[in-house]
Design a protein around this motif. Structure first.
Motif, PDB file in Angstrom:
ATOM      1  N   ALA A   1     -14.386 -42.270 -14.223  1.00 22.29           N
ATOM      2  CA  ALA A   1     -14.973 -40.981 -14.606  1.00 22.29           C
ATOM      3  C   ALA A   1     -14.649 -40.646 -16.054  1.00 22.29           C
ATOM      4  N   THR A   2     -13.413 -40.921 -16.458  1.00 24.69           N
ATOM      5  CA  THR A   2     -13.019 -40.687 -17.847  1.00 24.69           C
ATOM      6  C   THR A   2     -13.886 -41.509 -18.794  1.00 24.69           C
ATOM      7  N   ALA A   3     -14.099 -42.773 -18.457  1.00 31.10           N
ATOM      8  CA  ALA A   3     -14.910 -43.656 -19.305  1.00 31.10           C
ATOM      9  C   ALA A   3     -16.353 -43.171 -19.399  1.00 31.10           C
ATOM     10  N   ASP A   4     -16.929 -42.753 -18.271  1.00 36.13           N
ATOM     11  CA  ASP A   4     -18.302 -42.258 -18.275  1.00 36.13           C
ATOM     12  C   ASP A   4     -18.435 -40.999 -19.125  1.00 36.13           C
ATOM     13  N   LEU A   5     -17.494 -40.082 -18.957  1.00 35.62           N
ATOM     14  CA  LEU A   5     -17.553 -38.824 -19.697  1.00 35.62           C
ATOM     15  C   LEU A   5     -17.360 -39.066 -21.192  1.00 35.62           C
ATOM     16  N   ALA A   6     -16.483 -39.990 -21.535  1.00 35.89           N
ATOM     17  CA  ALA A   6     -16.251 -40.310 -22.944  1.00 35.89           C
ATOM     18  C   ALA A   6     -17.505 -40.889 -23.592  1.00 35.89           C
TER      19      ALA A   6
ATOM     20  N   ASP B   1      -8.159 -32.354 -25.189  1.00 32.80           N
ATOM     21  CA  ASP B   1      -8.180 -32.632 -23.755  1.00 32.80           C
ATOM     22  C   ASP B   1      -7.547 -31.429 -23.070  1.00 32.80           C
ATOM     23  N   LEU B   2      -8.395 -30.577 -22.517  1.00 35.43           N
ATOM     24  CA  LEU B   2      -7.971 -29.301 -21.966  1.00 35.43           C
ATOM     25  C   LEU B   2      -7.637 -29.473 -20.487  1.00 35.43           C
ATOM     26  N   GLY B   3      -6.381 -29.220 -20.118  1.00 31.29           N
ATOM     27  CA  GLY B   3      -5.908 -29.528 -18.776  1.00 31.29           C
ATOM     28  C   GLY B   3      -5.637 -31.025 -18.692  1.00 31.29           C
ATOM     29  N   CYS B   4      -4.819 -31.517 -19.611  1.00 33.59           N
ATOM     30  CA  CYS B   4      -4.663 -32.957 -19.837  1.00 33.59           C
ATOM     31  C   CYS B   4      -3.827 -33.679 -18.792  1.00 33.59           C
ATOM     32  N   GLY B   5      -3.177 -32.931 -17.883  1.00 29.42           N
ATOM     33  CA  GLY B   5      -2.319 -33.589 -16.910  1.00 29.42           C
ATOM     34  C   GLY B   5      -1.194 -34.333 -17.606  1.00 29.42           C
ATOM     35  N   ILE B   6      -0.918 -35.569 -17.173  1.00 29.55           N
ATOM     36  CA  ILE B   6       0.162 -36.343 -17.788  1.00 29.55           C
ATOM     37  C   ILE B   6      -0.369 -37.270 -18.884  1.00 29.55           C
ATOM     38  N   GLY B   7      -1.587 -37.000 -19.335  1.00 30.42           N
ATOM     39  CA  GLY B   7      -2.086 -37.628 -20.545  1.00 30.42           C
ATOM     40  C   GLY B   7      -2.931 -38.868 -20.387  1.00 30.42           C
TER      41      GLY B   7
ATOM     42  N   VAL C   1     -14.404 -31.023 -26.878  1.00 29.23           N
ATOM     43  CA  VAL C   1     -13.478 -30.511 -25.861  1.00 29.23           C
ATOM     44  C   VAL C   1     -13.774 -31.257 -24.562  1.00 29.23           C
ATOM     45  N   PHE C   2     -12.743 -31.865 -24.016  1.00 25.97           N
ATOM     46  CA  PHE C   2     -12.819 -32.711 -22.820  1.00 25.97           C
ATOM     47  C   PHE C   2     -12.182 -31.945 -21.677  1.00 25.97           C
ATOM     48  N   LEU C   3     -12.912 -31.796 -20.552  1.00 26.62           N
ATOM     49  CA  LEU C   3     -12.426 -30.975 -19.437  1.00 26.62           C
ATOM     50  C   LEU C   3     -12.753 -31.669 -18.122  1.00 26.62           C
ATOM     51  N   GLN C   4     -11.730 -32.092 -17.387  1.00 27.48           N
ATOM     52  CA  GLN C   4     -11.952 -32.790 -16.120  1.00 27.48           C
ATOM     53  C   GLN C   4     -11.162 -32.116 -14.991  1.00 27.48           C
TER      54      GLN C   4
ATOM     55  N   ARG D   1     -19.133 -30.873 -29.279  1.00 32.49           N
ATOM     56  CA  ARG D   1     -19.591 -31.239 -27.942  1.00 32.49           C
ATOM     57  C   ARG D   1     -18.559 -30.854 -26.881  1.00 32.49           C
ATOM     58  N   PHE D   2     -19.059 -30.305 -25.793  1.00 33.52           N
ATOM     59  CA  PHE D   2     -18.233 -29.931 -24.650  1.00 33.52           C
ATOM     60  C   PHE D   2     -18.557 -30.905 -23.516  1.00 33.52           C
ATOM     61  N   ALA D   3     -17.585 -31.743 -23.137  1.00 31.09           N
ATOM     62  CA  ALA D   3     -17.775 -32.743 -22.090  1.00 31.09           C
ATOM     63  C   ALA D   3     -16.945 -32.349 -20.877  1.00 31.09           C
ATOM     64  N   THR D   4     -17.621 -32.116 -19.747  1.00 36.04           N
ATOM     65  CA  THR D   4     -16.900 -31.646 -18.556  1.00 36.04           C
ATOM     66  C   THR D   4     -17.313 -32.409 -17.314  1.00 36.04           C
ATOM     67  N   TYR D   5     -16.348 -32.583 -16.432  1.00 33.41           N
ATOM     68  CA  TYR D   5     -16.572 -33.265 -15.154  1.00 33.41           C
ATOM     69  C   TYR D   5     -15.806 -32.501 -14.093  1.00 33.41           C
ATOM     70  N   ASP D   6     -16.518 -32.040 -13.065  1.00 36.26           N
ATOM     71  CA  ASP D   6     -15.867 -31.253 -12.024  1.00 36.26           C
ATOM     72  C   ASP D   6     -16.659 -31.398 -10.737  1.00 36.26           C
ATOM     73  N   LEU D   7     -16.090 -30.932  -9.651  1.00 38.36           N
ATOM     74  CA  LEU D   7     -16.791 -30.904  -8.384  1.00 38.36           C
ATOM     75  C   LEU D   7     -17.635 -29.649  -8.313  1.00 38.36           C
ATOM     76  N   VAL D   8     -18.911 -29.830  -8.042  1.00 38.29           N
ATOM     77  CA  VAL D   8     -19.842 -28.700  -7.989  1.00 38.29           C
ATOM     78  C   VAL D   8     -20.602 -28.756  -6.671  1.00 38.29           C
ATOM     79  N   LEU D   9     -20.558 -27.693  -5.903  1.00 39.24           N
ATOM     80  CA  LEU D   9     -21.280 -27.636  -4.632  1.00 39.24           C
ATOM     81  C   LEU D   9     -22.685 -27.124  -4.883  1.00 39.24           C
TER      82      LEU D   9
END
Length: 202
Positions: free
Chosen positions: A53-58, A71-77, A137-140, A165-173
């Motif tokens: 998913a990271t590769a696709d979004l990038a 990387d907004l909400g970067c977790g452990i990087g 801005v990268f947001l996953q 560019r704003f690149a985001t990936y999330d679960l959307v119902l």
């Protein structure tokens, strides 16, 4: 800090996280040995589909070596390290969890990419950067944890350069029920009747 923000921060507190990561890595990479993005991929990509998913979004974010990425909400990087390793860009990672940032700051020198990556604790609704400081801005899987979406997207807009560019990936119902497991589900058997369908959105 709102009650929701406090709860999210507590949920991702990760007590002893860096020590647990050190123990996990010790089984195949001694402390003085460099680790690769591929070796860490099962450990440091906290979202559905992981590094794919990271590769696709990038790819759709059109990142180049000169691109400045937040990387907004970067977790452990993990995503930030992937972006730097793949595109040579500089990435700043921000996360609400100090435990995650501690782990990111431990793992990054072990990959040999410390010079192009920085990580710091921060709130996505009140970022400590000047306007127009980033090209991407990268947001996953972050928006799902934020109640005040309008404030989030306003802050994202403030961060971006003109034409950024704003690149985001999330679960959307979109329709139907959620198909478990999803990142916030604690067990597969919690909602067995709802395992029917979910849709990924960007």
């Amino acid at each position: 800090m709102t009650d929701t923000t406090t709860k999210v921060q507590e949920h991702y507190s990760g007590t002893g996280l860096t020590d647990r990561i050190k123990s996990a890595l010790a089984s195949f990479a001694p402390e003085d040995q460099t680790v690769t993005i591929a070796q860490l991929a099962q450990l440091d990509q906290f979202h559905t589909r992981g590094i794919l998913a990271t590769a696709d979004l990038a790819t759709v974010a059109d990142i180049e070596p000169a691109t400045r990425v937040l990387d907004l909400g970067c977790g452990i990087g993990g995503p930030a390290r992937y972006l730097t390793a793949t595109f040579g860009c500089k990435v700043t990672g921000v996360d609400l969890s100090s435990a995650f940032i501690d782990a990111a700051n431990y793992l990054t020198p072990r990959t040999g990419m410390l010079d192009r990556l920085t990580f710091q604790v921060g709130n996505a609704l009140d970022l400590p950067f000047a306007d127009g400081n980033f090209d991407v801005v990268f947001l996953q899987h972050v928006a799902m944890n934020i109640e005040h979406r309008s404030a989030l997207y306003s802050e994202v807009g403030r961060m971006l350069t003109p034409g950024g560019r704003f690149a985001t990936y999330d679960l959307v119902l979109r329709d139907g029920d959620v198909l478990y497991p999803v990142p916030w589900a604690r067990c597969l058997d919690q909602f067995p009747a709802q395992r029917t369908r979910h849709t990924h959105g960007t």
